[in-house]
Motif scaffolding. Structure first.
Motif, mmCIF file in Angstrom:
data_model
loop_
_atom_site.group_PDB
_atom_site.id
_atom_site.type_symbol
_atom_site.label_atom_id
_atom_site.label_comp_id
_atom_site.label_asym_id
_atom_site.label_seq_id
_atom_site.Cartn_x
_atom_site.Cartn_y
_atom_site.Cartn_z
ATOM 1 N N SER A 107 0.812 -1.220 0.000
ATOM 2 C CA SER A 107 0.000 0.000 0.000
ATOM 3 C C SER A 107 0.847 1.273 0.000
ATOM 4 O O SER A 107 0.329 2.370 -0.205
ATOM 5 C CB SER A 107 -0.975 -0.005 1.177
ATOM 6 N N GLU A 108 2.157 1.135 0.260
ATOM 7 C CA GLU A 108 3.038 2.313 0.177
ATOM 8 C C GLU A 108 3.317 2.666 -1.281
ATOM 9 O O GLU A 108 3.651 3.796 -1.610
ATOM 10 C CB GLU A 108 4.388 2.029 0.857
ATOM 11 N N LYS A 109 3.206 1.657 -2.149
ATOM 12 C CA LYS A 109 3.632 1.877 -3.539
ATOM 13 C C LYS A 109 2.492 1.867 -4.543
ATOM 14 O O LYS A 109 2.685 2.174 -5.704
ATOM 15 C CB LYS A 109 4.635 0.788 -3.939
ATOM 16 N N VAL A 110 1.346 1.437 -4.073
ATOM 17 C CA VAL A 110 0.235 1.250 -5.021
ATOM 18 C C VAL A 110 -1.006 2.008 -4.557
ATOM 19 O O VAL A 110 -1.339 2.011 -3.378
ATOM 20 C CB VAL A 110 -0.117 -0.257 -5.139
ATOM 21 N N ILE A 111 -1.654 2.654 -5.500
ATOM 22 C CA ILE A 111 -2.952 3.277 -5.202
ATOM 23 C C ILE A 111 -4.016 2.545 -6.008
ATOM 24 O O ILE A 111 -4.018 2.613 -7.231
ATOM 25 C CB ILE A 111 -2.956 4.778 -5.584
ATOM 26 N N PRO A 112 -4.886 1.811 -5.333
ATOM 27 C CA PRO A 112 -5.966 1.165 -6.069
ATOM 28 C C PRO A 112 -7.157 2.118 -6.203
ATOM 29 O O PRO A 112 -7.501 2.827 -5.252
ATOM 30 C CB PRO A 112 -6.331 -0.030 -5.191
ATOM 31 N N ILE A 113 -7.733 2.148 -7.357
ATOM 32 C CA ILE A 113 -8.921 2.982 -7.582
ATOM 33 C C ILE A 113 -10.052 2.042 -7.970
ATOM 34 O O ILE A 113 -9.906 1.221 -8.874
ATOM 35 C CB ILE A 113 -8.673 3.999 -8.712
ATOM 36 N N TYR A 114 -11.165 2.150 -7.259
ATOM 37 C CA TYR A 114 -12.305 1.283 -7.553
ATOM 38 C C TYR A 114 -13.490 2.170 -7.911
ATOM 39 O O TYR A 114 -13.849 3.081 -7.161
ATOM 40 C CB TYR A 114 -12.644 0.424 -6.329
ATOM 41 N N ILE A 115 -14.099 1.921 -9.047
ATOM 42 C CA ILE A 115 -15.266 2.709 -9.452
ATOM 43 C C ILE A 115 -16.467 1.780 -9.553
ATOM 44 O O ILE A 115 -16.459 0.800 -10.305
ATOM 45 C CB ILE A 115 -15.032 3.426 -10.802
ATOM 46 N N GLY A 116 -17.475 2.077 -8.762
ATOM 47 C CA GLY A 116 -18.667 1.241 -8.777
ATOM 48 C C GLY A 116 -19.871 2.016 -8.279
ATOM 49 O O GLY A 116 -19.719 3.073 -7.687
#
Ligand SMILES: O=P(O)(O)OC[C@H]1O[C@H](O[C@H]2O[C@H](CO)[C@@H](O)[C@H](O)[C@H]2O)[C@H](O)[C@@H](O)[C@@H]1O
Length: 356
Positions: free
Chosen positions: A306-315
């Motif tokens: 989670s320090e290196k990745v940004i997850p984006i969820y669209i729903g």
């Protein structure tokens, strides 16, 4: 998420159901709950309380159905919303869940130096909501946009539909697909999958509810039969879950839909029902949802830091909220995404958007 302890299948669904009663909101209650046991045994007192419980379950289900598509139509442009007159509950909800689009610059700033992973719901997000589920096609413009997203970021579609169906709609092989509310995950491109399938392998497939397939098949047939007498009702087999649609059913018959679904589930204590947008979704009582599927995908794709990745969820649906929770502000009580590494509070990078 540590899956090494075994499968997410809950061995005693009945006791779990009972413990959930009174904890879950009615729309998320497993309606197969039968406290006191449901076997037809027992005296008149047992039958009376059983009837009462059934009435409570049916009316809870009906309430959930009535509130299932409360979203107001509004125009959203980047950073600005023109809302019609609002009710207080909606305003409170808006204050709790600020628009990701309104915070777009903040999101871009937080993403600096990080890898972005994109998760997309299908119905109501990539396709418009229409009366006939078979006609929920994606526009060529939307397809081009999704193709473009997948070109730059690891991307996955996470849908309540069967994986096969959603792939037929999306028609893009460069994404991962999680169908049946995340119970049917294919982590690599379908081209890769098809090659493996040809060789008789099922590599890259994760299906935590596999054991439920015969049961889902059976319940799907029964639901189809019992709802056939309700005008407008339809049943969609989504492989690991079944949708009972009531969008085209006259509201006076909604109670009948709730009653019939509830009755059918009496014979399937290992299945529960949740509700989406004008749809009742029958699925296995397992500890698995879109949130767990997203965590699994992040892990499988090597994106779990989670320090290196940004997850984006669209729903747009209730079931998508399980995914928002795993990277939402302080709400990740189950998700390994934030539990894995205790973090300092940071500015909101919540990326579940309200697009409707
Ligand atoms: O997770 P999703 O991809 O959003 O799938 C959830 C359900 O979507 C579909 O139903 C919804 O869209 C239909 C077409 O616009 C609409 O007619 C229906 O009322 C909506 O609930 C799909 O048909 C269901 O099986 C999915 O469970």
């Amino acid at each position: 998420m540590d899956l090494s302890n075994g499968s997410p299948v809950i061995s005693d669904p009945m006791s779990m159901s009972q413990s959930l009663m009174g904890v879950l909101p009615s729309n998320m209650m497993p309606f197969s709950v039968r406290p006191g046991g449901y076997s037809g045994a027992g005296g008149a007192g047992v039958n009376v309380s059983r009837r009462k419980i059934e009435e409570v379950l049916v009316s809870g289900l009906l309430d959930a159905m009535k509130s299932s598509s409360p979203r107001k139509k509004h125009n959203v442009v980047f950073g600005e919303e023109n809302l019609p007159e609002e009710d207080p509950a909606y305003s409170t909800w808006m204050a709790k869940c600020p628009s990701a689009l309104a915070s777009f610059k903040q999101i871009v700033a937080s993403a600096q130096g990080k890898k972005i992973a994109v998760f997309l719901d299908y119905d109501g997000t990539l396709s418009p909501i229409v009366d006939d589920p078979e006609k929920a096609v994606m526009s060529p413009v939307m397809r081009a946009a999704v193709r473009n997203v997948a070109k730059y970021f690891p991307a996955a579609i996470v849908s309540g539909r069967s994986r096969k169906k959603v792939l037929e709609f999306v028609k893009l092989k460069e994404l991962c697909y999680a169908g049946s509310h995340g119970m049917d995950i294919m982590t690599s491109s379908s081209a890769h999958y098809e090659r493996n399938a040809e060789k008789g392998k099922e590599a890259n497939l994760f299906q935590p509810a596999r054991d439920f397939l015969p049961m889902i098949d059976e319940v799907s047939k029964v639901l189809l039969e019992v709802t056939s007498r309700i005008e407008g009702a339809s049943v969609e087999d989504n492989k690991f879950c079944v949708s009972v649609h009531y969008r085209n059913v006259d509201e006076k018959d909604w109670e009948l839909v709730a009653r019939l679904v509830n009755e059918v589930l009496e014979d399937f204590p290992r299945l529960k029902v949740t509700n989406g947008r004008m749809v009742l979704e029958v699925r296995p009582v397992i500890d698995w949802d879109k949130g767990k599927a997203v965590e699994f995908l992040l892990q499988s794709l090597g994106l779990s830091d989670s320090e290196k990745v940004i997850p984006i969820y669209i729903g747009d649906d209730r079931t998508d909220e399980d995914a928002f929770k795993c990277f939402g502000r302080g709400t990740a009580d189950t998700g390994y995404w934030s539990r894995r590494r205790p973090r300092k509070p940071r500015p909101s990078t919540r990326s579940g958007t309200r697009l409707k």
